[in-house]
Design a protein around this motif. Structure first.
Motif, PDB file in Angstrom:
ATOM      1  N   LEU A 103       0.825  -1.203   0.000  1.00  8.69           N
ATOM      2  CA  LEU A 103       0.000   0.000   0.000  1.00  8.69           C
ATOM      3  C   LEU A 103       0.872   1.271   0.000  1.00  8.69           C
ATOM      4  CD1 LEU A 103      -2.780  -1.067   2.537  1.00  8.69           C
ATOM      5  CD2 LEU A 103      -2.941  -0.951   0.043  1.00  8.69           C
ATOM      6  N   ALA A 104       1.960   1.218   0.769  1.00  6.64           N
ATOM      7  CA  ALA A 104       2.848   2.382   0.812  1.00  6.64           C
ATOM      8  C   ALA A 104       3.526   2.608  -0.547  1.00  6.64           C
ATOM      9  CB  ALA A 104       3.904   2.193   1.895  1.00  6.64           C
ATOM     10  N   ALA A 105       3.947   1.514  -1.191  1.00  8.40           N
ATOM     11  CA  ALA A 105       4.585   1.645  -2.502  1.00  8.40           C
ATOM     12  C   ALA A 105       3.609   2.187  -3.535  1.00  8.40           C
ATOM     13  CB  ALA A 105       5.134   0.294  -2.946  1.00  8.40           C
ATOM     14  N   GLU A 106       2.343   1.713  -3.489  1.00 10.23           N
ATOM     15  CA  GLU A 106       1.351   2.227  -4.422  1.00 10.23           C
ATOM     16  C   GLU A 106       1.113   3.723  -4.213  1.00 10.23           C
ATOM     17  OE1 GLU A 106      -2.069  -0.159  -3.853  1.00 10.23           O
ATOM     18  OE2 GLU A 106      -1.253  -1.932  -4.900  1.00 10.23           O
ATOM     19  N   ALA A 107       1.046   4.142  -2.944  1.00  8.72           N
ATOM     20  CA  ALA A 107       0.845   5.562  -2.661  1.00  8.72           C
ATOM     21  C   ALA A 107       2.044   6.390  -3.130  1.00  8.72           C
ATOM     22  CB  ALA A 107       0.619   5.764  -1.167  1.00  8.72           C
ATOM     23  N   ALA A 108       3.262   5.855  -2.888  1.00  7.31           N
ATOM     24  CA  ALA A 108       4.453   6.575  -3.327  1.00  7.31           C
ATOM     25  C   ALA A 108       4.529   6.644  -4.847  1.00  7.31           C
ATOM     26  CB  ALA A 108       5.700   5.902  -2.765  1.00  7.31           C
ATOM     27  N   LEU A 109       4.174   5.561  -5.521  1.00  7.55           N
ATOM     28  CA  LEU A 109       4.209   5.551  -6.975  1.00  7.55           C
ATOM     29  C   LEU A 109       3.209   6.528  -7.559  1.00  7.55           C
ATOM     30  CD1 LEU A 109       5.524   4.245  -9.412  1.00  7.55           C
ATOM     31  CD2 LEU A 109       3.758   2.481  -9.356  1.00  7.55           C
ATOM     32  N   ARG A 110       2.038   6.614  -6.948  1.00  2.00           N
ATOM     33  CA  ARG A 110       1.043   7.578  -7.437  1.00  2.00           C
ATOM     34  C   ARG A 110       1.544   9.012  -7.295  1.00  2.00           C
ATOM     35  NH1 ARG A 110      -2.615   3.877  -5.043  1.00  2.00           N
ATOM     36  NH2 ARG A 110      -2.536   5.048  -3.081  1.00  2.00           N
ATOM     37  N   SER A 111       2.370   9.255  -6.311  1.00  2.00           N
ATOM     38  CA  SER A 111       2.904  10.614  -6.155  1.00  2.00           C
ATOM     39  C   SER A 111       3.993  10.918  -7.184  1.00  2.00           C
ATOM     40  CB  SER A 111       3.479  10.780  -4.744  1.00  2.00           C
ATOM     41  OG  SER A 111       4.616   9.947  -4.554  1.00  2.00           O
ATOM     42  N   VAL A 112       4.643   9.871  -7.721  1.00  2.00           N
ATOM     43  CA  VAL A 112       5.708  10.081  -8.701  1.00  2.00           C
ATOM     44  C   VAL A 112       5.162  10.154 -10.120  1.00  2.00           C
ATOM     45  CG1 VAL A 112       7.820   9.050  -9.664  1.00  2.00           C
ATOM     46  CG2 VAL A 112       7.409   8.989  -7.203  1.00  2.00           C
ATOM     47  N   ILE A 113       4.006   9.556 -10.358  1.00  2.00           N
ATOM     48  CA  ILE A 113       3.433   9.513 -11.719  1.00  2.00           C
ATOM     49  C   ILE A 113       3.309  10.902 -12.337  1.00  2.00           C
ATOM     50  CG2 ILE A 113       1.324   9.000 -12.995  1.00  2.00           C
ATOM     51  CD1 ILE A 113       1.095   6.424 -11.420  1.00  2.00           C
ATOM     52  N   PRO A 114       2.801  11.937 -11.625  1.00  2.00           N
ATOM     53  CA  PRO A 114       2.736  13.277 -12.245  1.00  2.00           C
ATOM     54  C   PRO A 114       4.089  13.777 -12.730  1.00  2.00           C
ATOM     55  CG  PRO A 114       1.429  13.220 -10.248  1.00  2.00           C
ATOM     56  CD  PRO A 114       2.181  11.941 -10.290  1.00  2.00           C
ATOM     57  N   LEU A 115       5.158  13.468 -11.981  1.00  2.00           N
ATOM     58  CA  LEU A 115       6.486  13.878 -12.415  1.00  2.00           C
ATOM     59  C   LEU A 115       6.896  13.153 -13.691  1.00  2.00           C
ATOM     60  CD1 LEU A 115       8.994  15.546 -11.745  1.00  2.00           C
ATOM     61  CD2 LEU A 115       9.834  13.633 -10.382  1.00  2.00           C
ATOM     62  N   LEU A 116       6.557  11.866 -13.795  1.00  2.00           N
ATOM     63  CA  LEU A 116       6.881  11.123 -15.014  1.00  2.00           C
ATOM     64  C   LEU A 116       6.125  11.663 -16.218  1.00  2.00           C
ATOM     65  CD1 LEU A 116       6.923   7.481 -13.583  1.00  2.00           C
ATOM     66  CD2 LEU A 116       8.860   9.007 -13.981  1.00  2.00           C
ATOM     67  N   VAL A 117       4.890  12.108 -15.969  1.00  2.00           N
ATOM     68  CA  VAL A 117       4.106  12.692 -17.062  1.00  2.00           C
ATOM     69  C   VAL A 117       4.669  14.055 -17.445  1.00  2.00           C
ATOM     70  CG1 VAL A 117       1.817  13.536 -17.714  1.00  2.00           C
ATOM     71  CG2 VAL A 117       2.040  11.422 -16.394  1.00  2.00           C
ATOM     72  N   LEU A 118       5.221  14.765 -16.460  1.00  2.00           N
ATOM     73  CA  LEU A 118       5.726  16.113 -16.706  1.00  2.00           C
ATOM     74  C   LEU A 118       7.047  16.107 -17.467  1.00  2.00           C
ATOM     75  CD1 LEU A 118       5.043  19.065 -16.084  1.00  2.00           C
ATOM     76  CD2 LEU A 118       6.408  18.869 -13.995  1.00  2.00           C
ATOM     77  N   VAL A 119       7.829  15.019 -17.354  1.00  2.00           N
ATOM     78  CA  VAL A 119       9.139  14.970 -18.005  1.00  2.00           C
ATOM     79  C   VAL A 119       9.032  15.129 -19.530  1.00  2.00           C
ATOM     80  CG1 VAL A 119      11.080  13.435 -18.535  1.00  2.00           C
ATOM     81  CG2 VAL A 119      10.324  13.734 -16.173  1.00  2.00           C
ATOM     82  N   PRO A 120       8.160  14.393 -20.246  1.00  2.00           N
ATOM     83  CA  PRO A 120       8.063  14.615 -21.698  1.00  2.00           C
ATOM     84  C   PRO A 120       7.651  16.040 -22.047  1.00  2.00           C
ATOM     85  CG  PRO A 120       7.023  12.548 -21.089  1.00  2.00           C
ATOM     86  CD  PRO A 120       7.308  13.267 -19.818  1.00  2.00           C
ATOM     87  N   LEU A 121       6.760  16.621 -21.227  1.00  2.00           N
ATOM     88  CA  LEU A 121       6.355  17.999 -21.497  1.00  2.00           C
ATOM     89  C   LEU A 121       7.534  18.960 -21.332  1.00  2.00           C
ATOM     90  CD1 LEU A 121       2.885  18.064 -19.677  1.00  2.00           C
ATOM     91  CD2 LEU A 121       3.365  17.712 -22.108  1.00  2.00           C
ATOM     92  N   LEU A 122       8.334  18.714 -20.298  1.00  2.00           N
ATOM     93  CA  LEU A 122       9.512  19.551 -20.111  1.00  2.00           C
ATOM     94  C   LEU A 122      10.531  19.340 -21.224  1.00  2.00           C
ATOM     95  CD1 LEU A 122      10.045  19.220 -16.252  1.00  2.00           C
ATOM     96  CD2 LEU A 122       9.087  21.157 -17.500  1.00  2.00           C
ATOM     97  N   ALA A 123      10.648  18.101 -21.722  1.00  2.00           N
ATOM     98  CA  ALA A 123      11.559  17.837 -22.842  1.00  2.00           C
ATOM     99  C   ALA A 123      11.106  18.585 -24.096  1.00  2.00           C
ATOM    100  CB  ALA A 123      11.641  16.342 -23.116  1.00  2.00           C
ATOM    101  N   ALA A 124       9.802  18.568 -24.362  1.00  2.00           N
ATOM    102  CA  ALA A 124       9.279  19.319 -25.504  1.00  2.00           C
ATOM    103  C   ALA A 124       9.524  20.816 -25.325  1.00  2.00           C
ATOM    104  CB  ALA A 124       7.791  19.033 -25.681  1.00  2.00           C
ATOM    105  N   LEU A 125       9.362  21.285 -24.089  1.00  2.00           N
ATOM    106  CA  LEU A 125       9.615  22.702 -23.812  1.00  2.00           C
ATOM    107  C   LEU A 125      11.093  23.033 -24.029  1.00  2.00           C
ATOM    108  CD1 LEU A 125       8.579  25.426 -22.771  1.00  2.00           C
ATOM    109  CD2 LEU A 125       9.057  24.633 -20.443  1.00  2.00           C
ATOM    110  N   ALA A 126      11.980  22.144 -23.631  1.00  2.00           N
ATOM    111  CA  ALA A 126      13.414  22.369 -23.845  1.00  2.00           C
ATOM    112  C   ALA A 126      13.738  22.414 -25.336  1.00  2.00           C
ATOM    113  CB  ALA A 126      14.228  21.275 -23.164  1.00  2.00           C
ATOM    114  N   TRP A 127      13.122  21.532 -26.112  1.00  2.00           N
ATOM    115  CA  TRP A 127      13.323  21.546 -27.563  1.00  2.00           C
ATOM    116  C   TRP A 127      12.854  22.866 -28.163  1.00  2.00           C
ATOM    117  CZ3 TRP A 127       9.958  21.994 -31.694  1.00  2.00           C
ATOM    118  CH2 TRP A 127      10.492  21.693 -32.955  1.00  2.00           C
ATOM    119  N   TRP A 128      11.707  23.350 -27.719  1.00  2.00           N
ATOM    120  CA  TRP A 128      11.174  24.614 -28.245  1.00  2.00           C
ATOM    121  C   TRP A 128      12.054  25.789 -27.823  1.00  2.00           C
ATOM    122  CZ3 TRP A 128       9.002  28.923 -25.723  1.00  2.00           C
ATOM    123  CH2 TRP A 128       8.377  29.841 -26.564  1.00  2.00           C
TER     124      TRP A 128
END
Length: 433
Positions: A134-159
């Motif tokens: 349960l703790a790992a699932e909660a921790a993973l859910r908190s990291v998921i937004p950061l993983l989603v944000l990385v491609p957006l930041l990469a696209a922003l860096a390219w631009w």
């Protein structure tokens, strides 16, 4: 890797990946620790809530007996007799350790919290694997937004990299569109401070290139004009030679033709010497030269012409004077000075040349007895193809232009003044060694 954009993207994406890994790992560990602390808090609160009750009500017992509930509650008397359990479980710990503890029963680890009252011992247990899942699932859910944000930041860096390098692309496209006829300065408005020095340097290069091209066009135009007259004269003299009625006329035509060939050869020779001394020409091979010996050799080439006019040279160059320069260019300089002095001086006169050292600097001085040059024209005589009407002598207007150009390439200065002989004094001062 030569692309600035690729390097910039590689650095930005590498930094972004490193930050994402560090932040993700830190977030995961923090959330995992906080969730474990929260589960421990729940164990304590549940045990303490049962401690303050005299007995477990039926409603509360039914709720605790729910199989979907991860918590297991056990109550013992002080002598170790079990008086309550939420549900039968063979792997439940049979003894209580007061406070928080990890208890292993038949390979299964439980996280327990036990508290003692005056009449009984209460223990609340939870499987450690369940807590960790349960703790790992909660921790993973908190990291998921950061993983989603990385491609957006990469696209922003390219631009951002594209936007940062767009001024360079604009300058490159502007330069690519230019040709030899379009040498206007590049625009500098709106350029960042890092690009402006490059554009200013390119504008300076374009300006110098434009001046060089203008000089070459003027030189070619003047050269073509100067060559047209002697070539036309040669054609007329050849026609006169062809139509000569007798030997006397034929000999006269041959003499005129020979003089015309000599004049055309002199013009071509001076044009080549001037082209070699241009600022854009190949840099000369510098060497240590004895200026006295070089002047003697150059004057020797002019002696036949001086003898034909009854003129003579007086050379004062006894002590060796060393200069660093290019032999061919300096020879052309001395030859043109000597030729001009003889050409524009009266027949039978004397031309004096002197090589000396003044204040550590080698100096070449040429004096003649000609008509001289008025001070108002002493700057113009260095222009190409500029000629003065002096004694009816024909010239090309290139002699002093060659002298000025060769001197400039050697860091020397040329000055004109009145000569004690009554004509012109030309003084060439070389830089001190």
């Amino acid at each position: 890797m030569r692309s600035i954009r690729a390097r910039l993207l590689l650095v930005l994406l590498g930094m972004l990946a490193l930050i994402a890994v560090v932040m993700g790992g830190a977030t995961y560990r923090n959330v995992l620790a906080e969730t474990e602390a929260l589960f421990d808090y729940q164990l304590r609160q549940m045990a303490l809530s049962l401690r303050d009750q005299g007995e477990v009500s039926q409603t509360q017992a039914d709720a605790l007996a729910n199989e979907q509930l991860d918590f297991v509650v056990q109550i013992w008397t002080l002598d170790g007799r079990s008086i309550y359990a939420t549900r039968p479980h063979e792997e439940l710990p049979s003894r209580a350790l007061l406070g928080l503890a990890d208890v292993s029963v038949k390979g299964v680890v439980w996280r327990t919290y036990s508290v003692a009252t005056p009449g009984r011992v209460i223990q609340v247990a939870q499987p450690l694997a369940t807590r960790q899942r349960l703790a790992a699932e909660a921790a993973l859910r908190s990291v998921i937004p950061l993983l989603v944000l990385v491609p957006l930041l990469a696209a922003l860096a390219w631009w951002l990299s594209a936007m940062a390098l767009s001024p360079l692309n604009r300058v490159a496209n502007d330069v690519k569109a230019r040709d030899g006829k379009l040498l206007q300065p590049l625009g500098v408005e709106g350029l960042p401070d890092e690009v402006s020095p490059l554009v200013n340097a390119l504008n300076g290069l374009l300006q110098r290139l434009g001046q060089t091209l203008d000089t070459q066009r003027a030189f070619l135009s003047d050269a073509a004009h100067e060559l047209r007259s002697p070539l036309t004269a040669l054609k007329l003299q050849i026609e006169s030679l062809r139509r000569a009625p007798d030997d006397a006329a034929r000999m006269e035509a041959v003499t005129a033709l020979s003089d015309g060939v000599d004049r055309a050869a002199r013009i071509v020779e001076q044009l080549l010497a001037l082209a070699r001394s241009e600022p854009g020409a190949q840099p000369p091979a510098m060497e240590e030269l004895d200026l006295c010996e070089l002047v003697r050799q150059a004057v020797a080439d002019t002696v036949p012409y001086a003898l034909s006019r009854g003129s003579r040279f007086a050379l004062q160059a006894d002590t060796p004077v060393t200069v660093r320069g290019e032999r061919q260019g300096l020879t052309a300089l001395v030859r043109n000075l000597a030729d001009n002095a003889v050409r524009y001086a009266p027949r039978g006169s004397q031309v004096e040349l002197r090589v000396s050292v003044e204040q550590g600097a080698p100096v070449l001085q040429v004096d003649d007895a000609g008509a001289g040059i008025p001070p108002s024209e002493r700057e113009r005589v260095f222009d190409r193809f500029y000629r003065r009407a002096a004694g009816g002598e024909e010239g090309t207007g290139l002699g002093l232009a060659i002298v000025k150009s060769v001197a400039a390439r050697h860091g020397a200065s040329v000055t004109l003044s009145d000569s004690p002989l009554g004509g012109l004094r030309v003084q060439v001062r070389f830089p001190a060694p």
